[in-house]
Design a protein around this motif. Structure first.
Motif, PDB file in Angstrom:
ATOM      1  N   ALA A 141     -35.018  94.327   1.687  1.00 31.20           N
ATOM      2  CA  ALA A 141     -35.453  95.515   0.956  1.00 31.20           C
ATOM      3  C   ALA A 141     -34.460  95.878  -0.138  1.00 31.20           C
ATOM      4  N   GLY A 142     -33.168  95.766   0.171  1.00 34.16           N
ATOM      5  CA  GLY A 142     -32.137  96.093  -0.818  1.00 34.16           C
ATOM      6  C   GLY A 142     -32.167  95.130  -2.002  1.00 34.16           C
ATOM      7  N   LEU A 143     -32.323  93.840  -1.715  1.00 32.16           N
ATOM      8  CA  LEU A 143     -32.383  92.846  -2.790  1.00 32.16           C
ATOM      9  C   LEU A 143     -33.606  93.091  -3.671  1.00 32.16           C
TER      10      LEU A 143
ATOM     11  N   ALA B 253     -32.987  86.606  -4.685  1.00 32.98           N
ATOM     12  CA  ALA B 253     -32.599  85.788  -3.522  1.00 32.98           C
ATOM     13  C   ALA B 253     -33.527  86.050  -2.328  1.00 32.98           C
ATOM     14  N   GLN B 254     -33.823  84.983  -1.590  1.00 33.96           N
ATOM     15  CA  GLN B 254     -34.621  85.110  -0.366  1.00 33.96           C
ATOM     16  C   GLN B 254     -33.739  85.546   0.790  1.00 33.96           C
ATOM     17  N   VAL B 255     -34.342  86.140   1.821  1.00 31.54           N
ATOM     18  CA  VAL B 255     -33.613  86.365   3.072  1.00 31.54           C
ATOM     19  C   VAL B 255     -34.234  85.463   4.132  1.00 31.54           C
ATOM     20  N   ARG B 256     -33.388  84.738   4.870  1.00 37.13           N
ATOM     21  CA  ARG B 256     -33.880  83.790   5.873  1.00 37.13           C
ATOM     22  C   ARG B 256     -32.985  83.857   7.106  1.00 37.13           C
ATOM     23  N   HIS B 257     -33.585  83.573   8.248  1.00 40.39           N
ATOM     24  CA  HIS B 257     -32.814  83.395   9.478  1.00 40.39           C
ATOM     25  C   HIS B 257     -32.181  81.995   9.422  1.00 40.39           C
TER      26      HIS B 257
ATOM     27  N   GLU C  71     -23.177  89.763  -7.568  1.00 37.35           N
ATOM     28  CA  GLU C  71     -22.106  88.996  -8.211  1.00 37.35           C
ATOM     29  C   GLU C  71     -22.037  87.576  -7.680  1.00 37.35           C
ATOM     30  N   ALA C  72     -22.242  87.407  -6.363  1.00 39.30           N
ATOM     31  CA  ALA C  72     -22.143  86.071  -5.759  1.00 39.30           C
ATOM     32  C   ALA C  72     -23.339  85.200  -6.131  1.00 39.30           C
ATOM     33  N   ALA C  73     -24.474  85.812  -6.411  1.00 37.15           N
ATOM     34  CA  ALA C  73     -25.697  85.144  -6.869  1.00 37.15           C
ATOM     35  C   ALA C  73     -26.146  83.969  -5.993  1.00 37.15           C
TER      36      ALA C  73
ATOM     37  N   VAL D  12     -26.047  79.480  -0.241  1.00 34.86           N
ATOM     38  CA  VAL D  12     -26.426  80.436   0.802  1.00 34.86           C
ATOM     39  C   VAL D  12     -25.277  81.415   1.062  1.00 34.86           C
ATOM     40  N   ALA D  13     -25.588  82.699   1.059  1.00 33.84           N
ATOM     41  CA  ALA D  13     -24.611  83.709   1.486  1.00 33.84           C
ATOM     42  C   ALA D  13     -24.934  84.059   2.929  1.00 33.84           C
TER      43      ALA D  13
END
Ligand code: SF4
Ligand code: SF4
Length: 419
Positions: free
Chosen positions: A390-392, A399-403, A371-373, A304-305
């Protein structure tokens, strides 16, 4: 409005040292001093003194291009309150120049009761077709589609939370002793319209940690989008309505949107009365309510980033609480990403009104994420979730975006903490 100089006094401490320049995403994007905190402070001081007219195009060009991310504040050794100064300057500019039609239309659509209900209903309908994700791209239309696509519940399927028509929100065994504490839930506009699954995750995870969330009728938009647009009277009116709606209890007011929480914690200063100050002291980001640490969940083998929202990290100073949340999920590994604390370029209506600068700021972050993947990019603000998503999608990164509370919710479900 606040007493005295309306917020300009926050700029007085600036000694022009320039330590803030490398923390400013717009300066890093353009290299132009006038797009830096130091340069903008000079413009704002000129405005206050009357040396620069509020209608001067050079003034509003560079102030419009400020994200209001406040990334310049924590690095400033003199304690300059840049955000307060910007708010005062924008109010003065807006009074002289008005608000653009696009900003008015966006505010009307996103925050007006009734109108926003229809807009969000249509958005959810379109989202359910799956088209927004397919149409995502870097152009204006494609980016808007990517933003909408990013609001889709990302982990479990929504219907997995429902068994026999009843939502599983009751913890099998609360981690903290009964009787439960109570917290009032702030629902907001975009959060309620497009991210109600995050409200549900907030309620479930808090229940495990001993908090029963109660609904508050009469609550309205927090006013953050209005304040950022320079519509201070509108923002104050909304703030007064919320202070009245949430009443004079002592229970915390839980907020899962960093932008809303930052403004609500500032109601006391904005309205300047004791009742509003008491209200502001009760406002907590959801991650703060898990203190000292959330109940542990089941392991999630995820990279997770974490992208801390500016309005959580810089404006509210909440840095540790989200990290403790991630630490409560065994196996979850936080992937370090350079510049994670820099703004993603969302910044309320900024992504809509200043698309060129917004995308320039975002592009840097997206390349670092490439790069971090990570498998998941976690962030606690609706604008950031949409912007990063949107950028991804536009960059073809899966990668998913999650709260963060969604991840904790998944870990609790896997641990059998829900009935
Ligand atoms: S805002 Fe702070 S860090 Fe930036 S130039 Fe002024 S004193 Fe230095
Ligand atoms: S608020 Fe953000 S964009 Fe604006 S001057 Fe400060 S660091 Fe730069």
């Amino acid at each position: 409005m606040t007493e005295g100089r309306g917020g300009f006094e926050g700029l007085d401490a600036c000694v022009h040292c320039g330590f803030c320049l490398q923390a400013c995403p717009t300066f890093l994007a353009t290299g132009d001093e006038a797009d830096s905190p130091r340069g903008r402070i000079e413009l704002m001081r000129g405005l206050e003194r009357g040396d620069i007219a509020a209608t001067d195009p050079a003034l509003f060009y560079h102030l419009d291009r400020c994200l209001g991310c406040r990334g310049c504040e924590p690095v400033c050794p003199s304690g300059v309150q840049y955000g307060h100064g910007l708010e005062a300057a924008r109010a003065r500019i807006t009074a002289a120049r008005g608000v653009s039609r696009l900003a008015r239309l966006a505010l009307w659509t996103l925050t007006t009761p009734g109108v926003s209900g229809v807009a969000y209903w249509f958005g959810r309908l379109l989202r359910a077709t799956g088209l927004p994700r397919l149409l995502a791209g870097w152009g204006r239309f494609g980016f808007a589609m990517g933003m909408l696509g990013a609001t889709k519940p990302g982990g479990r399927r929504r219907d997995e939370a429902v068994r026999g028509g009843k939502r599983r929100t009751t913890p099998t065994a609360p981690y903290r002793p009964l009787p439960p504490l109570t917290a009032q839930l702030f629902r907001g506009c975009v959060m309620q319209g497009l991210f109600s699954h995050i409200h549900e995750a907030t309620q479930r995870t808090l229940a495990v940690n001993g908090y029963q969330t109660v609904e508050v009728s009469g609550q309205v938009c927090c006013g953050a989008l209005h304040a950022h647009a320079g519509l201070h009277e509108d923002a104050l009116e909304l703030a007064r309505a919320n202070v009245a709606a949430f009443g004079d209890g002592t229970e915390p007011i839980v907020v899962n949107s960093a932008g809303c929480g930052a403004l609500m914690k500032d109601y006391g200063r904005l309205l300047g009365d004791e009742r509003s100050q008491r209200f502001a002291a009760r406002v907590k980001d959801v991650t703060e309510l898990f203190a000292p640490a959330p109940a542990p969940g089941a392991p999630l083998d995820l990279h997770v980033a974490y992208d801390p929202p500016c309005h959580l990290l810089h404006a509210q100073g909440v840095a540790e609480a989200p990290l403790k949340l991630f630490a409560a999920i065994p196996l979850l590994e936080l992937v370090p990403v350079p510049g994670a604390a820099e703004c993603c370029g969302s910044a309320g209506l900024f992504t809509l009104l200043e698309p060129e600068m917004s995308r320039a700021v975002l592009a840097t972050k997206i390349e670092r994420l490439r790069e971090a993947a990570p498998q998941v990019v976690a962030t606690g603000n609706p604008g950031c979730l949409m912007q990063l998503g949107a950028g991804l999608a536009a960059a073809g990164i899966r990668a998913q975006v999650r709260h963060p509370v969604e991840l904790l919710d998944d870990a609790y479900r896997a641990a059998g903490r829900y009935e």
